[in-house]
Write an enzyme that holds these catalytic residues in place. Structure first.
Site, PDB file in Angstrom:
ATOM      1  N   GLU A 104      -0.986  -8.254  -5.261  1.00 56.46           N
ATOM      2  CA  GLU A 104      -2.783  -9.530  -5.843  1.00 56.46           C
ATOM      3  C   GLU A 104      -2.692 -10.910  -6.184  1.00 56.46           C
ATOM      4  O   GLU A 104      -3.159 -12.363  -5.302  1.00 56.46           O
ATOM      5  CB  GLU A 104      -3.032  -9.028  -7.415  1.00 56.46           C
ATOM      6  N   ASP A 121     -13.974  -9.171  -5.099  1.00 63.39           N
ATOM      7  CA  ASP A 121     -13.577 -10.062  -4.702  1.00 63.39           C
ATOM      8  C   ASP A 121     -14.349 -10.686  -3.347  1.00 63.39           C
ATOM      9  O   ASP A 121     -15.475 -10.201  -3.227  1.00 63.39           O
ATOM     10  CB  ASP A 121     -12.240  -9.959  -4.194  1.00 63.39           C
ATOM     11  N   TYR A 141     -10.578  -8.932 -11.328  1.00 58.36           N
ATOM     12  CA  TYR A 141     -10.538  -8.796 -10.258  1.00 58.36           C
ATOM     13  C   TYR A 141      -9.130  -7.879 -10.133  1.00 58.36           C
ATOM     14  O   TYR A 141      -9.150  -6.531  -9.553  1.00 58.36           O
ATOM     15  CB  TYR A 141     -10.703  -9.832  -8.892  1.00 58.36           C
ATOM     16  N   ARG A 148       1.158  -1.008  -0.166  1.00 58.32           N
ATOM     17  CA  ARG A 148       0.256  -0.130   0.048  1.00 58.32           C
ATOM     18  C   ARG A 148       1.270   1.315   0.228  1.00 58.32           C
ATOM     19  O   ARG A 148       1.882   1.098   0.331  1.00 58.32           O
ATOM     20  CB  ARG A 148      -1.450  -0.018   0.780  1.00 58.32           C
ATOM     21  N   GLN A 168      -6.703 -16.293  -2.441  1.00 58.86           N
ATOM     22  CA  GLN A 168      -6.094 -17.718  -1.634  1.00 58.86           C
ATOM     23  C   GLN A 168      -5.575 -18.184  -0.852  1.00 58.86           C
ATOM     24  O   GLN A 168      -5.429 -18.958  -0.257  1.00 58.86           O
ATOM     25  CB  GLN A 168      -6.654 -19.183  -2.479  1.00 58.86           C
ATOM     26  N   THR A 169      -4.903 -16.934  -0.031  1.00 57.73           N
ATOM     27  CA  THR A 169      -3.992 -16.697   0.986  1.00 57.73           C
ATOM     28  C   THR A 169      -3.614 -15.794   1.672  1.00 57.73           C
ATOM     29  O   THR A 169      -4.143 -14.238   1.617  1.00 57.73           O
ATOM     30  CB  THR A 169      -2.325 -16.677   0.053  1.00 57.73           C
TER      31      THR A 169
END
Length: 350
Positions: free
Chosen positions: A35, A136, A118, A23, A40-41
């Site tokens: 990203e 998402d 996404y 960020r 999935q993490t």
């Protein structure tokens, strides 16, 4: 109403945002890496992978010039290895077609291999502040609860409905802040099973909260079907203290990773007396196989599969040249080869 909704989220985010290394930056390459890793993490797990990956491949050129083995080794343990392979191919594509420059518009970003709606929206808004709404799992949850939308989010109709709604609610002046805010809200407050509604800036106008039906949303129509598979790994060591490995090349789980000789059964391997079945399956490639130990079954859960694996230790000789299907690897060098998390767990105890 759209402006009120987005301003509530932005104001909340400015006071409650998580401090994360991807960020407050506008580098599309680093945002892209974050990203893909965070799909999935969990952030707690993905953070170290992100830092190590960028240390090894600090820019597009270094990633493009790396070998697939090098990339997969950095990815080891994250799962979903197709993401790493796609990143590698995309880096090469950016170098060749875009002259090493990450695309600066949504359509060109979306056209890159392995980048969906996404991810393209996230990169476009976070790197370039372009007005594209992210959608998402966190955003699905916030929107479905706030508006009490019971259209299944995994249906064609639902995806279209939520995509249009997300775009309508987007704050056009501050798309990056808004997108990060609604994602953080879903990740830290509007949780799947125990939402912290008392801390939510949308509480007063959230329909699900008003009706005490938060856990009814989001709605899904498809149930995940888990397939059971039974893997027997024959961990063969020769007289020179080498392992035999081969690389998975089929379009299946763990494509491109290395593993021990594998026999996949249609039934559980519960009785060591079944070892003759395993030895027979590999008899064309190995001789003088002597089983020395049968390890307990490990259940390894993937997104659509349950892997029941046993590692069977043995000694033996390879019949063919080692540059054929299998390679000989000194035990001391096994860490240089990318393996699945399942195999990594076994090696940790060797």
């Amino acid at each position: 109403m759209e402006l009120i909704f987005s301003n509530l989220i932005i104001n909340w985010y400015l006071s409650h945002k998580r401090i994360l290394p991807w960020r407050e930056i506008s580098d599309p390459y680093k945002i892209w890496v974050s990203e893909i890793i965070l799909q999935q993490t969990r952030i707690a797990q993905g953070l170290n992978y992100y830092l190590r990956f960028l240390e090894k491949f600090p820019n597009i050129a270094t990633l493009a010039n790396a070998s697939e083995d090098e990339v997969l080794l950095q990815w080891q343990g994250l799962g979903y290895y197709s993401r790493a392979r796609n990143m590698h191919k995309t880096a090469k594509e950016i170098m060749e077609i875009h002259h090493g420059k990450f695309p600066t518009d949504y359509e060109s970003i979306r056209a890159l291999k392995g980048i969906g709606d996404y991810t393209a929206a996230a990169i476009a808004s976070f790197a370039y502040n372009l007005p594209h709404a992210v959608l998402d799992g966190n955003v699905f949850r916030v929107l479905s609860r706030y508006f009490a939308i019971d259209t299944p989010i995994d249906s064609t109709t639902g995806k279209k409905q939520f995509s249009e709604l997300a775009q309508e609610l987007l704050n056009l002046k501050n798309p990056a802040l808004y997108n990060q805010g609604i994602m953080d809200l879903g990740a830290t407050v509007c949780l799947p099973s125990s939402p912290n509604c008392e801390d939510c800036p949308l509480q007063n106008s959230c329909l699900a909260y008003g009706n005490n039906t938060q856990t009814n949303f989001p709605v899904k129509e498809k149930k995940l079907i888990q397939k059971d598979r039974y893997f027997i790994y024959l961990v063969i060591t020769d007289t020179t203290n080498h392992f035999f490995l081969h690389r998975r090349i089929a379009k299946d789980i763990w494509q491109g990773l290395y593993e021990f000789p594998l026999v996949e059964l249609t039934h559980p391997f519960n009785d060591p007396s079944q070892s003759e079945e395993i030895i027979s399956a590999l008899s064309d490639e190995f001789s003088d196989i002597t089983i020395t130990a049968v390890k307990p079954t490990i259940k390894h859960v993937l997104s659509h599969q349950n892997i029941y694996a046993q590692f069977v230790e043995a000694t033996g000789k390879y019949k063919k040249k080692c540059d054929s299907k299998y390679i000989k690897v000194p035990k001391s060098q096994i860490a240089n080869y990318a393996v699945s998390r399942l195999t990594e767990l076994y090696l940790e105890d060797v």
